[in-house]
Design an enzyme around this catalytic site. Structure first.
Site, PDB file in Angstrom:
ATOM      1  N   LYS A  11       0.818  -1.226   0.000  1.00 56.08           N
ATOM      2  CA  LYS A  11       0.000   0.000   0.000  1.00 56.08           C
ATOM      3  C   LYS A  11       0.852   1.278   0.000  1.00 56.08           C
ATOM      4  O   LYS A  11       2.076   1.223   0.255  1.00 56.08           O
ATOM      5  CB  LYS A  11      -0.937  -0.039   1.212  1.00 56.08           C
ATOM      6  N   TYR A  51     -12.391  -2.277  -3.817  1.00 61.30           N
ATOM      7  CA  TYR A  51     -12.943  -2.353  -2.453  1.00 61.30           C
ATOM      8  C   TYR A  51     -14.473  -2.241  -2.435  1.00 61.30           C
ATOM      9  O   TYR A  51     -15.048  -1.888  -1.399  1.00 61.30           O
ATOM     10  CB  TYR A  51     -12.307  -1.280  -1.578  1.00 61.30           C
ATOM     11  N   PHE A  59     -15.745   3.556   6.509  1.00 58.76           N
ATOM     12  CA  PHE A  59     -14.362   3.911   6.169  1.00 58.76           C
ATOM     13  C   PHE A  59     -14.088   3.856   4.666  1.00 58.76           C
ATOM     14  O   PHE A  59     -12.962   4.074   4.237  1.00 58.76           O
ATOM     15  CB  PHE A  59     -13.378   2.993   6.923  1.00 58.76           C
ATOM     16  N   ARG A  87      -2.095 -14.109   4.732  1.00 56.10           N
ATOM     17  CA  ARG A  87      -2.863 -13.418   5.785  1.00 56.10           C
ATOM     18  C   ARG A  87      -2.112 -13.514   7.115  1.00 56.10           C
ATOM     19  O   ARG A  87      -2.108 -12.573   7.908  1.00 56.10           O
ATOM     20  CB  ARG A  87      -4.257 -14.042   5.917  1.00 56.10           C
ATOM     21  N   THR A  93      -5.596  -6.646  10.795  1.00 56.38           N
ATOM     22  CA  THR A  93      -5.907  -5.389  10.098  1.00 56.38           C
ATOM     23  C   THR A  93      -5.404  -4.180  10.889  1.00 56.38           C
ATOM     24  O   THR A  93      -4.782  -3.278  10.327  1.00 56.38           O
ATOM     25  CB  THR A  93      -7.436  -5.266   9.895  1.00 56.38           C
ATOM     26  N   ARG A 104       2.366  -6.081   9.391  1.00 60.90           N
ATOM     27  CA  ARG A 104       1.650  -4.926   9.950  1.00 60.90           C
ATOM     28  C   ARG A 104       2.206  -4.542  11.318  1.00 60.90           C
ATOM     29  O   ARG A 104       2.284  -3.350  11.639  1.00 60.90           O
ATOM     30  CB  ARG A 104       0.152  -5.223   9.986  1.00 60.90           C
ATOM     31  N   ASN A 114      -2.053   0.542   6.635  1.00 59.01           N
ATOM     32  CA  ASN A 114      -1.589  -0.719   7.225  1.00 59.01           C
ATOM     33  C   ASN A 114      -0.761  -1.572   6.258  1.00 59.01           C
ATOM     34  O   ASN A 114      -0.689  -2.794   6.376  1.00 59.01           O
ATOM     35  CB  ASN A 114      -2.753  -1.499   7.848  1.00 59.01           C
ATOM     36  N   HIS A 117      -2.289  -5.346   1.540  1.00 59.63           N
ATOM     37  CA  HIS A 117      -3.563  -6.045   1.332  1.00 59.63           C
ATOM     38  C   HIS A 117      -3.246  -7.482   0.957  1.00 59.63           C
ATOM     39  O   HIS A 117      -2.256  -7.734   0.269  1.00 59.63           O
ATOM     40  CB  HIS A 117      -4.374  -5.416   0.194  1.00 59.63           C
ATOM     41  N   GLU A 128      -9.448 -10.835  -7.781  1.00 61.20           N
ATOM     42  CA  GLU A 128      -8.498  -9.725  -7.630  1.00 61.20           C
ATOM     43  C   GLU A 128      -7.307  -9.873  -8.579  1.00 61.20           C
ATOM     44  O   GLU A 128      -6.847  -8.885  -9.165  1.00 61.20           O
ATOM     45  CB  GLU A 128      -8.036  -9.656  -6.167  1.00 61.20           C
TER      46      GLU A 128
HETATM   47  P1  RTP Z   1      -7.205  -5.702   3.238  1.00 58.74           P
HETATM   48  O1  RTP Z   1      -8.538  -6.023   2.608  1.00 58.74           O
HETATM   49  O2  RTP Z   1      -6.697  -4.340   2.873  1.00 58.74           O
HETATM   50  O3  RTP Z   1      -6.227  -6.804   2.992  1.00 58.74           O
HETATM   51  O4  RTP Z   1      -7.361  -5.672   4.817  1.00 58.74           O
HETATM   52  P2  RTP Z   1      -8.179  -6.649   5.744  1.00 58.74           P
HETATM   53  O5  RTP Z   1      -8.761  -7.781   4.924  1.00 58.74           O
HETATM   54  O6  RTP Z   1      -7.312  -7.001   6.889  1.00 58.74           O
HETATM   55  O7  RTP Z   1      -9.335  -5.708   6.249  1.00 58.74           O
HETATM   56  P3  RTP Z   1     -10.778  -5.409   5.607  1.00 58.74           P
HETATM   57  O8  RTP Z   1     -11.790  -5.669   6.652  1.00 58.74           O
HETATM   58  O9  RTP Z   1     -10.940  -6.096   4.297  1.00 58.74           O
HETATM   59  O10 RTP Z   1     -10.711  -3.844   5.388  1.00 58.74           O
HETATM   60  C1  RTP Z   1     -10.064  -3.287   4.267  1.00 58.74           C
HETATM   61  C2  RTP Z   1      -9.199  -2.130   4.700  1.00 58.74           C
HETATM   62  O11 RTP Z   1     -10.035  -1.083   5.182  1.00 58.74           O
HETATM   63  C3  RTP Z   1      -9.428  -0.435   6.274  1.00 58.74           C
HETATM   64  N1  RTP Z   1     -10.267  -0.520   7.448  1.00 58.74           N
HETATM   65  N2  RTP Z   1     -10.483   0.470   8.223  1.00 58.74           N
HETATM   66  N3  RTP Z   1     -11.429   2.143  10.296  1.00 58.74           N
HETATM   67  C4  RTP Z   1     -11.786   0.861  10.280  1.00 58.74           C
HETATM   68  O12 RTP Z   1     -12.496   0.361  11.117  1.00 58.74           O
HETATM   69  C5  RTP Z   1     -11.297   0.044   9.190  1.00 58.74           C
HETATM   70  N4  RTP Z   1     -11.563  -1.220   9.026  1.00 58.74           N
HETATM   71  C6  RTP Z   1     -10.902  -1.590   7.911  1.00 58.74           C
HETATM   72  C7  RTP Z   1      -8.104  -1.109   6.548  1.00 58.74           C
HETATM   73  O13 RTP Z   1      -7.074  -0.351   5.962  1.00 58.74           O
HETATM   74  C8  RTP Z   1      -8.258  -2.436   5.867  1.00 58.74           C
HETATM   75  O14 RTP Z   1      -7.008  -2.934   5.440  1.00 58.74           O
HETATM   76 MG    MG Z   2      -9.923  -7.472   3.171  1.00 57.46          MG
END
Ligand code: RTP
Ligand code: MG
Length: 140
Positions: A11, A51, A59, A87, A93, A104, A114, A117, A128
């Site tokens: 990122k 996304y 968010f 993962r 996250t 992370r 963070n 992805h 993807e």
């Molecule tokens: P990613 O998709 O980026 O790999 O991350 P992830 O699966 O760990 O998390 P996901 O739930 O898919 O959320 C995507 C990205 O959105 C941001 N986020 N912000 N402020 C918040 O509560 C919040 N929750 C998620 C994070 O940057 C996350 O990587």
């Molecule tokens: Mg995700």
């Protein structure tokens, strides 16, 4: 154990701090091979589409503007159990919750910035990967 492919993004917070190599080393040290890689600046349309599943989340707009704030490196990773392994090496996250030694925990600045992805399922990995790479650009 199954050979799998997964999709990874380094990122903007990580590319900005010249952590592309350090992040990639963590992935490779975990047994994942980089079988495709390209540095790109995502357009707003690309980030929104990528996304889309989070479109209704509070968010979403911040996430799209962050992901378009600088270059990213899109990658296809290959290895045994690549999706789960990626993962695992990424960590939680929210970096505050990420296990020591994960990408992370070591590099992320915040839950938004963070650093990486990684696809969360085989189905999403396929979708993807196809959004960014053609089959002939992936060299396993
Ligand atoms: P990613 O998709 O980026 O790999 O991350 P992830 O699966 O760990 O998390 P996901 O739930 O898919 O959320 C995507 C990205 O959105 C941001 N986020 N912000 N402020 C918040 O509560 C919040 N929750 C998620 C994070 O940057 C996350 O990587
Ligand atoms: Mg995700």
């Amino acid at each position: 154990m199954a050979m799998e492919r997964t999709f990874s993004i380094i990122k903007p917070d990580a590319t900005r701090r010249n952590l592309t190599g350090a992040v990639t080393k963590k992935l490779e040290d975990a047994g994942l091979s980089v079988v495709a890689s390209r540095r790109v600046k995502l357009t707003e349309a690309q980030a929104k589409k990528f996304y889309e599943v989070h479109a209704e989340r509070p968010f979403y707009n911040d996430l799209v503007s962050f992901m378009t704030s600088g270059p990213v490196v899109v990658q296809v990773l290959e290895g045994e159990n690549a999706i789960a392994k990626n993962r695992e090496v990424m960590g939680a996250t929210n970096p505050a919750d990420a296990d020591a030694g994960t990408i992370r925990a070591e590099f992320a600045e915040s839950i938004d910035a963070n650093s990486v992805h990684g696809s969360d399922s085989a189905e999403n990995a396929q979708i993807e990967i196809a959004q960014f790479f053609t089959e002939d650009e992936i060299v396993g």
